[in-house]
Each structure stands twice: as C-alpha cells, then as structure tokens.
Design an enzyme around this catalytic site. Structure first.
Site, PDB file in Angstrom:
ATOM      1  N   HIS A  51      -5.323  -4.924  11.176  1.00  0.00           N
ATOM      2  CA  HIS A  51      -4.886  -3.534  11.118  1.00  0.00           C
ATOM      3  C   HIS A  51      -3.655  -3.320  12.003  1.00  0.00           C
ATOM      4  O   HIS A  51      -3.656  -2.458  12.882  1.00  0.00           O
ATOM      5  CB  HIS A  51      -6.007  -2.595  11.592  1.00  0.00           C
ATOM      6  CG  HIS A  51      -7.312  -2.792  10.893  1.00  0.00           C
ATOM      7  ND1 HIS A  51      -8.531  -2.484  11.468  1.00  0.00           N
ATOM      8  CD2 HIS A  51      -7.600  -3.254   9.652  1.00  0.00           C
ATOM      9  CE1 HIS A  51      -9.508  -2.753  10.613  1.00  0.00           C
ATOM     10  NE2 HIS A  51      -8.976  -3.229   9.505  1.00  0.00           N
ATOM     11  N   ALA A  56       2.396   1.334   7.616  1.00  0.00           N
ATOM     12  CA  ALA A  56       1.527   1.495   8.791  1.00  0.00           C
ATOM     13  C   ALA A  56       2.278   1.317  10.108  1.00  0.00           C
ATOM     14  O   ALA A  56       1.777   1.715  11.169  1.00  0.00           O
ATOM     15  CB  ALA A  56       0.358   0.501   8.711  1.00  0.00           C
ATOM     16  N   THR A  81       0.827  -1.203   0.000  1.00  0.00           N
ATOM     17  CA  THR A  81       0.000   0.000   0.000  1.00  0.00           C
ATOM     18  C   THR A  81       0.868   1.262   0.000  1.00  0.00           C
ATOM     19  O   THR A  81       0.761   2.117  -0.883  1.00  0.00           O
ATOM     20  CB  THR A  81      -0.899  -0.005   1.250  1.00  0.00           C
ATOM     21  OG1 THR A  81      -1.463  -1.314   1.406  1.00  0.00           O
ATOM     22  CG2 THR A  81      -2.024   1.011   1.134  1.00  0.00           C
ATOM     23  N   ALA A  82       1.734   1.360   0.994  1.00  0.00           N
ATOM     24  CA  ALA A  82       2.567   2.553   1.098  1.00  0.00           C
ATOM     25  C   ALA A  82       3.705   2.518   0.079  1.00  0.00           C
ATOM     26  O   ALA A  82       4.008   3.537  -0.553  1.00  0.00           O
ATOM     27  CB  ALA A  82       3.132   2.666   2.515  1.00  0.00           C
ATOM     28  N   GLY A  97     -10.714  -5.488   3.214  1.00  0.00           N
ATOM     29  CA  GLY A  97     -12.175  -5.513   3.210  1.00  0.00           C
ATOM     30  C   GLY A  97     -12.819  -4.267   2.620  1.00  0.00           C
ATOM     31  O   GLY A  97     -14.030  -4.071   2.796  1.00  0.00           O
ATOM     32  N   GLU A 135       9.500  -6.731  -4.089  1.00  0.00           N
ATOM     33  CA  GLU A 135       8.278  -7.259  -3.460  1.00  0.00           C
ATOM     34  C   GLU A 135       8.360  -8.784  -3.385  1.00  0.00           C
ATOM     35  O   GLU A 135       8.596  -9.444  -4.399  1.00  0.00           O
ATOM     36  CB  GLU A 135       7.055  -6.808  -4.283  1.00  0.00           C
ATOM     37  CG  GLU A 135       5.755  -7.540  -3.998  1.00  0.00           C
ATOM     38  CD  GLU A 135       5.306  -7.488  -2.540  1.00  0.00           C
ATOM     39  OE1 GLU A 135       5.369  -6.403  -1.930  1.00  0.00           O
ATOM     40  OE2 GLU A 135       4.907  -8.543  -2.017  1.00  0.00           O
TER      41      GLU A 135
END
Ligand SMILES: Cc1cc2nc3c(=O)[nH]c(=O)nc-3n(C[C@H](O)[C@H](O)[C@H](O)COP(=O)(O)OP(=O)(O)OC[C@H]3O[C@@H](n4cnc5c(N)ncnc54)[C@H](O)[C@@H]3O)c2cc1C
Ligand SMILES: *[C@@H]1O[C@H](CO)[C@@H](O)[C@H](O)[C@H]1NC(C)=O
Ligand SMILES: *[C@@H]1O[C@H](CO)[C@@H](O)[C@H](O)[C@H]1NC(C)=O
Ligand SMILES: *[C@@H]1O[C@H](CO)[C@@H](O)[C@H](O)[C@H]1NC(C)=O
Ligand SMILES: *[C@@H]1O[C@H](CO)[C@@H](O)[C@H](O)[C@H]1NC(C)=O
Ligand SMILES: *[C@@H]1O[C@H](CO)[C@@H](O)[C@H](O)[C@H]1NC(C)=O
Length: 632
Positions: A569, A602, A52-53, A131, A73
């Site tokens: 999360h 995150a 994501t980041a 989700g 990755e």
C-alpha cells in the site's frame, strides 16, 4: 490509423493480443493501440499509467465523447485466471509476470534485510492483482489531510464521501449471511452506479464470528454501523468482486472493457513505458516520451503531445521516478543524474510510506472446534474438491471468499490505554529532522513536522485506527497491519541510469523509534485479545514472537526479524500538501512550479489512511476527474 473492431469474445480467447493482426483494434470499448507509430500525434490528455487511478480518470474524461485521451501503460491486457479469480484472494501473486518486483535498499532497521517491492504491472495496475479487501479510512484521515493546507479545502471527509459513493457499486450481503454472522452494514454510505463492484462471499468461515464477538469484550472496542462510516472499530467489509460471475472487479473491467459504448476518443497504448514528461522552455508540459516496454536505450523513444494536460498515474513507485526523470524533483539528485532541472521540487520521492505487516503476534488455537476453516484449502483435499465443485456448479461457497471480510481497526487508546498518551508526547517532542536522512530539505522537514503534530493528535484520538487485525478464519491468526507508521522513506531515480533502471526504494523501516514504542503495544494488545477474552477457551498458543519474549527491547528485536515494511500500500511520494511543506501537488492536483501536469494516483496521499488503499485511490480518482474537467 487502422482501427479494427473485434468482439469481446474473440479478445477473451486471444488473451494477450500483442502478436496478433493489425496494428490497432477495439476491445470493448477503448481503442487499443499496440504500436507507438499508430497513435494520433496529439491528444487533449495523455495519462501516464493505465492503473487503478489512471483508467478511472480516463473513463470519466472520455465519457462526454469530446475529450481525446491517450493512456500509456507499460503492462499489457491480462485476463487469465491469475487476474480474475476471487477465491483465496491472492492468486495473482503466483504469476510473477503481472508485477513490478524491485529489491529495496537494505533496511538497517530490519537487520539489513532487503524487501521485494511489488506493484501491479498490467492494464488495470495494482487493482488487477490486489487482495480484494475494500475499506476506506476514517473521517479523521481525510480531515487530517485537508488540514495540512491550514484552511478549509475540498478534501475533508464531507467532501470526499460523495466520491466514495460514486466510486463503488455496493451489493449487500445476503440476508441469511448477514443474520448468521451479525454483519452490520448501511447502504447510505455507498452508491449503486459505478462499474466497480463491492460485494460479499456467499459463505464465511464459522470461526470468524468468535473472532468478531470476542474483540468487543475489550474496553473501548465499538462496532460501527458500516465499514464505510469512517469510524474505527471492528467491522465487516465487502471485497472488489463482481457478484454475478464472481470475478475480480477492477479498474480495467470497470473503466475500460466494461464501459457501455465504444469510444473513439479513448485510446490505450499498452506495452510501452513512459520515460518522461516533456516541457517547453516556460515549464509548460508539451507531452510525454515513451519507449516499448523492455527497450533499454533512448534510441527507440517517441513522443506524443498533450494539448491540455499530462496526467501522471504511474503509482507511488513510478510516479516520482517519472517526475524526476522529467526534471521535476530535488535539484541535487537531478544534477547527479545529469537531468536538466525544470523545477527544484524537493518533495518528489520523499515522504514514502507503506503499511508494515507481520507486526503484533501470531497465535494458534489448539482446541479449535470449527469446521471448515481457511486452512482446509491447503490441508484437506476433500474439502477443496467440494468447494471447487460447488463453485463451478453454482458460483457459491468457500471459493467466493477472497483474502478476508472482517477485522479490527483500533485506536491507540484501546490498544494501549496506559501508555498511549506518553507515546504521543514522546513522538511529538522529537526534533522533526532527527529521524529523517541527513540533508533533508527544510520544506520536507516542515511537512514532517506538520504530519507529526497531526499524527500525535491521531494517537490520542478515539477516531483514528492505528492497529489493524484482519481475520482469516483459521486455527491460526495474526495478520496484523500497522496503519500509521511514523518512519518516512524515499523512492528516487537511480542516478546512474535514471530512465531504464528501477527506482531506488528505501522504506527506512523503524527509523523512527516511536514506531518501536507502538509496535511493542501491538504485541501486548494482541496477547490480551487472545488470552483475556472468550478466545481463551480455544486454548491459544503463541507462535510468535513467543511467550518468553516480554521486554520491550526483546519485542522490538523480534519485530526487526520478521516485520515486512509493506502490505503493498505505498503512498506519499507526490504528496498533496503545500509546497512549503514539501508538497508536490496542490489541492487541484497540479504539480508545483510547472504547468499542465497533474498527479492522480495513490502517491498524492500525504500519509496513510487507517485502511488499505484501493478504495481511497478510486474515490480520489473520481474527484480528480471532476477537478480536471472543471479546468478545461
Ligand atoms: C499485491 C497487492 C495487494 C493489495 N491488496 C489490497 C487490498 O486487499 N485492499 C486494498 O484496499 N488495497 C490493496 N492493495 C493496494 C491497492 O491496490 C493500491 O493502493 C492501488 O491499486 C494503487 O493504485 P494506483 O493508481 O496508485 O497505482 P496502480 O494501480 O499500481 O497503477 C499504476 C500503473 O502505472 C503503470 N506504470 C508504471 N510506470 C509506468 C511507466 N513508466 N509508463 C507507463 N505505465 C507505467 C503500472 O503498470 C500500473 O498499471 C494491494 C496492492 C497489491 C500490489
Ligand atoms: C475475462 O475473463 C473472464 C473470465 O474468463 C471473461 O468472462 C471475460 O469476458 C474476459 N474479459 C475480456 C475483456 O476478455
Ligand atoms: C519477487 O522476486 C523475488 C525474488 O527476487 C521472488 O521471491 C518473489 O516471489 C517475487 N514476487 C512476485 C510477486 O513475483
Ligand atoms: C495449531 O493448532 C492446530 C489446530 O488446533 C493443530 O492441529 C496444530 O498442531 C497446532 N500447531 C501448533 C504449532 O501448535
Ligand atoms: C475434510 O473436509 C471434509 C469435507 O468438508 C470433511 O468431511 C472432513 O471431515 C475433513 N477432514 C478433516 C481431517 O478435517
Ligand atoms: C448447486 O445448487 C443446487 C441448488 O441449491 C444444489 O442442489 C447443488 O447440490 C449445488 N451443487 C453443488 C456442486 O454444490
């Protein structure tokens, strides 16, 4: 280096391209390199993790055509229906190949249970399997994080709001849908330029309207003007789908194959795992060392150089592992693992948090007048067939709904008006070391003390949500998430095999007794909501914990049985806090004690926002890209 361009269509047909053709090709528009040997020897930036980041930052750093960027990755390009499908929201979870899946340490607070620890392991990371729910935290979350520096920093709400706008392209709900369901929204909190889309279903389950209106009967519950206003309350929110084709919108589609023109300066090596960041003798990062995914020995390791910076974006579970394996972490742990210490940084891997799920209570409406409802997907094949036909013909209907678009995000003063001040007082009075593992470093304890002060204020505040109930739209409801758990866990290397073994993940769930105090109130509040509002006309019957369970001790015992300490999360393991408070990165996201390494995922969130984490991750990555560009 061989670079062959093929059309998007061809790549779509091929799906995973690992076994096909020459060594490197361009999938519009990053250059996908498949063999370590085909990389350039040196890039301006090496980004560890194409999630994501990582992909957000890679896109922004390559935009001007000047910086050369390599993303490494561990996962691969995956574009099957498990990734792309919006309908029902959790299709990805059916395909185990898309995930890391570790087993946590046994949790004494959960009767010794171990938890499946999962995160996305594909190009696009967790944004490719999540989700879909799109909500940002409250203003107070960002102001709290900024406050840990004890002076004004550039991470408060006013500073990050422009990045929320930059990160998301907001598409309003249709006028008819907004009217039918009283959806409040205000596009002044959103932007329209990003390639990451926040959009709405074309249909919503009819029972949701009652769920949303009934919660407003409880004293103190408000309806903010928009999900992005930074305020608690009950609100509707969009989801991360591209509204045209109704497909998942995520970091890969938005910041990798969705970028406008081919970029020769944006390289991506998939199917390779970074083992560590490499340093020179002065503690300046030289580059990264990596192996093909699946390799089990250092014999196949190669290195690539980073001229300007190594940017670690491997997610909350793997970023601390990589830093520790590189010699950046708690000295004793590194020595036990036989790793040379580059810098003793005790915060790396500590302060681990995730949102506990399956707390509160589950109710079943036994007098349920609505049709259809979300359960019809599973219980009514006629309905499902009709929904599929409609979706295929028109991209509309129930299968445009992901995991949910509305819910309550409520402060403790609303949840427990009679006890929240006592709860805050008891929590604040704790010895900060009392509920941390024995031997916790004093800087980490000081950081916990700072968080304790700030979170006790949050418990007392009307502006910070602790309780989240996301409404599914069915006859049974109870998806309740605890937004600010007070217990702290850890994610560390396995000292027996730091490079190839999964990280050791310990939630230390319910290790802080104040979490128990709060969760008892969650159960009581949930009962109040079902039994003392207009919802009572649908004859709600309590399924769990069960009406006979009433004393705090019994409620906590029940929670220990069913709580899952993760809603996927995870945050906090490379916290942006002062070094004296156990922080790992400074306000400019640079890792303390070394040069040329930053963290952008995150893991930098010092504690959890009062919302799920994808929106904040994207916004912070946008801000990170500006910070990184400004120092080059
Ligand atoms: C099942 C699930 C459901 C979720 N639902 C929601 C939701 O509805 N709403 C919401 O807001 N949030 C949700 N989230 C959370 C949200 O998606 C994440 O917080 C966010 O995507 C994290 O971004 P990140 O960049 O920190 O990490 P990631 O996106 O996970 O990226 C990390 C990347 O690093 C790669 N990597 C790891 N180790 C290495 C290595 N050694 N070498 C190379 N690469 C490596 C990984 O494969 C991955 O691609 C959900 C998450 C999951 C897993
Ligand atoms: C991914 O799949 C979707 C849906 O099948 C398709 O429209 C899209 O072009 C694919 N993307 C790539 C890059 O192959
Ligand atoms: C993780 O592994 C467990 C078994 O070890 C399995 O039950 C679970 O379905 C897996 N989760 C995912 C998302 O693949
Ligand atoms: C739950 O409610 C549904 C719909 O009203 C009903 O069909 C079902 O029997 C109920 N189940 C339980 C366990 O009460
Ligand atoms: C199943 O769905 C169909 C189509 O919406 C509907 O007509 C029918 O009444 C439903 N059946 C039940 C048992 O709810
Ligand atoms: C698709 O939309 C058209 C126009 O609104 C409608 O007539 C048709 O019934 C829809 N198709 C399906 C399968 O729902």
């Amino acid at each position: 280096m061989v670079v062959l361009k093929v059309s998007v269509a061809l790549c779509g047909l091929l799906g995973v391209t690992q076994a096909f053709g020459p060594a490197a090709r361009s999938i519009v528009h990053s250059t996908l390199v498949e063999r370590g040997g085909d990389l350039m020897p040196e890039y301006d930036y090496v980004i560890v993790g194409g999630g994501t980041a990582g992909l957000t930052v890679a896109d922004r750093l390559t935009e001007n055509g000047k910086n050369s960027v390599l993303v490494i990755e561990v996962g691969t390009f995956q574009n099957g229906t498990a990734v792309t499908t919006v309908g029902m929201g959790f299709f990805g979870i059916t395909d185990p190949t898309l995930f890391f899946n570790y087993s946590s340490a046994p949790q004494p607070g959960l009767n010794g249970r171990r938890i499946d620890v999962i995160a996305g392991q594909i190009l696009g990371g967790s944004s490719g399997v999540n989700g879909f729910q799109v909500h940002r935290g409250q203003k107070e979350d960002y102001d709290r994080w900024a406050s840990y520096f004890g002076r004004k920093t550039s991470w408060g709400w006013d500073d990050v709001l422009p990045y929320f706008k930059k990160a998301w392209h907001f598409h309003p709900p249709s006028k008819a849908l907004a009217k039918q369901h009283d959806i409040k929204y205000d596009d002044k909190y959103w932007g329209k330029t990003s390639n990451i889309h926040a959009s709405w279903p074309t249909f919503l389950w009819p029972s949701l309207k009652s769920m949303m209106s009934s919660i407003g009967e409880i004293a103190g519950v408000t309806y903010p003007p928009d999900s992005g206003a930074g305020l608690p309350g009950a609100f509707w929110y969009p989801h991360s789908a591209d509204p045209g084709p109704v497909l998942r919108s995520f970091a890969r589609t938005g910041h990798w194959d969705g970028i406008e023109a081919a970029r020769k300066n944006y390289h991506t090596l998939t199917g390779h795992r970074v083992l560590k960041v490499t340093f020179d003798k002065k503690g300046k990062a030289i580059g990264a060392s990596y192996v093909p995914t699946g390799a089990t020995s250092l014999a196949s390791a190669r290195s690539v150089k980073a001229k300007k910076e190594v940017i670690v974006a491997a997610g909350t579970l793997n970023t601390p592992k990589i830093l520790q394996a590189s010699g950046v972490g708690p000295k004793k742990l590194l020595r036990d693992a036989g790793i040379d210490v580059v810098v003793d940084l005790p915060g790396v891997g500590s302060n681990f948090q995730d949102h506990p799920f399956q707390v509160g209570a589950f109710f079943n409406f036994t007098n349920f007048p609505f049709h259809p409802d979300v359960n019809d997907f599973f219980e009514n094949s006629t309905f499902l067939a009709e929904a599929q036909a409609e979706f295929e013909a028109n991209r509309t209907g129930a299968l445009t709904i992901a995991s949910g678009n509305c819910g309550a995000f409520l402060p403790m003063g609303v949840i427990a008006p009679d006890t929240f001040k006592d709860i805050a007082r008891r929590y604040e009075a704790q010895d900060p070391a009392a509920h941390l593992p024995a031997g916790t470093d004093k800087t980490v304890i000081a950081g916990y003390q700072a968080q304790k002060k700030a979170l006790a204020a949050a418990i007392r505040s009307k502006g910070s949500a602790f309780y989240n109930f996301f409404f599914r739209g069915g006859y049974s409801e109870g998806a309740i998430v605890y937004l600010h758990p007070l217990s702290r866990g850890s994610v560390n290397i396995n000292t027996a095999d730091p490079y190839f073994s999964p990280p050791v993940v310990d939630y230390r769930a319910l290790s802080n007794p104040s979490d128990g105090d709060i969760l008892v109130e969650f159960v009581r509040f949930t009962r109040r909501y079902f039994q003392q509002t207009s919802l009572k006309k649908f004859n709600p019957v309590e399924l769990s914990p069960g009406a006979h369970i009433t004393s705090p001790a019994d409620i906590i015992a029940d929670v220990r049985n069913r709580m899952i300490p993760s809603t996927f999360h995870p945050v906090g393991t490379a916290a942006m806090m002062p070094r004296e408070l156990g922080g790992v990165v400074d306000e400019n996201l640079l890792v303390y004690g070394v040069k040329g390494v930053s963290v952008v995922d995150a893991s930098i969130m010092p504690d959890l926002p009062g919302a799920y984490t994808q929106q904040t991750t994207y916004a912070f990555a946008e801000k990170a890209a500006d910070i990184i560009k400004s120092r080059s």
